[in-house]
Design a protein around this motif. Sequence first.
Motif, PDB file in Angstrom:
ATOM      1  N   ALA A  59       0.847  -1.190   0.000  1.00 23.29           N
ATOM      2  CA  ALA A  59       0.000   0.000   0.000  1.00 23.29           C
ATOM      3  C   ALA A  59       0.880   1.237   0.000  1.00 23.29           C
ATOM      4  O   ALA A  59       1.906   1.278   0.680  1.00 23.29           O
ATOM      5  N   ALA A  60       0.482   2.231  -0.779  1.00 24.59           N
ATOM      6  CA  ALA A  60       1.191   3.510  -0.797  1.00 24.59           C
ATOM      7  C   ALA A  60       0.164   4.626  -0.935  1.00 24.59           C
ATOM      8  O   ALA A  60      -0.887   4.451  -1.563  1.00 24.59           O
ATOM      9  N   ALA A  61       0.488   5.759  -0.350  1.00 21.28           N
ATOM     10  CA  ALA A  61      -0.400   6.916  -0.463  1.00 21.28           C
ATOM     11  C   ALA A  61      -0.512   7.300  -1.933  1.00 21.28           C
ATOM     12  O   ALA A  61       0.478   7.277  -2.665  1.00 21.28           O
ATOM     13  N   PRO A  62      -1.714   7.640  -2.404  1.00 22.68           N
ATOM     14  CA  PRO A  62      -1.899   7.932  -3.822  1.00 22.68           C
ATOM     15  C   PRO A  62      -0.982   9.034  -4.345  1.00 22.68           C
ATOM     16  O   PRO A  62      -0.514   8.970  -5.487  1.00 22.68           O
ATOM     17  N   GLU A  63      -0.670  10.018  -3.501  1.00 19.94           N
ATOM     18  CA  GLU A  63       0.188  11.114  -3.957  1.00 19.94           C
ATOM     19  C   GLU A  63       1.648  10.696  -4.137  1.00 19.94           C
ATOM     20  O   GLU A  63       2.453  11.451  -4.677  1.00 19.94           O
TER      21      GLU A  63
END
Length: 147
Positions: A94-98
């Motif tokens: 998982a990674a932050a969309p930004e």
Amino acid sequence: MSETSAIPPQLGTLESALYVDDLDAAVGFWQGVIGLPCFQRVPNRHAFFRVAESPRPQVLLVFRAEVTEHPPAPDARLPVPPHGTRGPGHYCLAAAPETLDRWRTHLEAAGIAIEADFHWPNGARSIYFRDPAGNSIEIADPAIWTA
């Protein structure tokens, strides 16, 4: 369902495993390219990587399948049953969309070919690529699993 047969609660995923032939290449990739700290390694057998510490520990276990397919010795201190698989698996971080544009740039700079980069019907984005063992790796906005 009676009270005594109710399914007990669980807390979520604690560890996931991938299987490789070349453990050194796997360590170079997961630690050097993806940035996961390797906290345990047994040469020619496994390497374990810390994915997250909180709210609960999350760990990626990377094994050489041919070593883990055999049952433990009768006097083994840790009698872990045989496990393992052959062929490519899948693992998603998982990674932050930004941060996904930065991830793509970072992966490409490291010589990693991007297999797919798209938005799901709900708008969340996933980037797919392969690790040195051929496993399908994804870095995605956690919102891919929201309605």
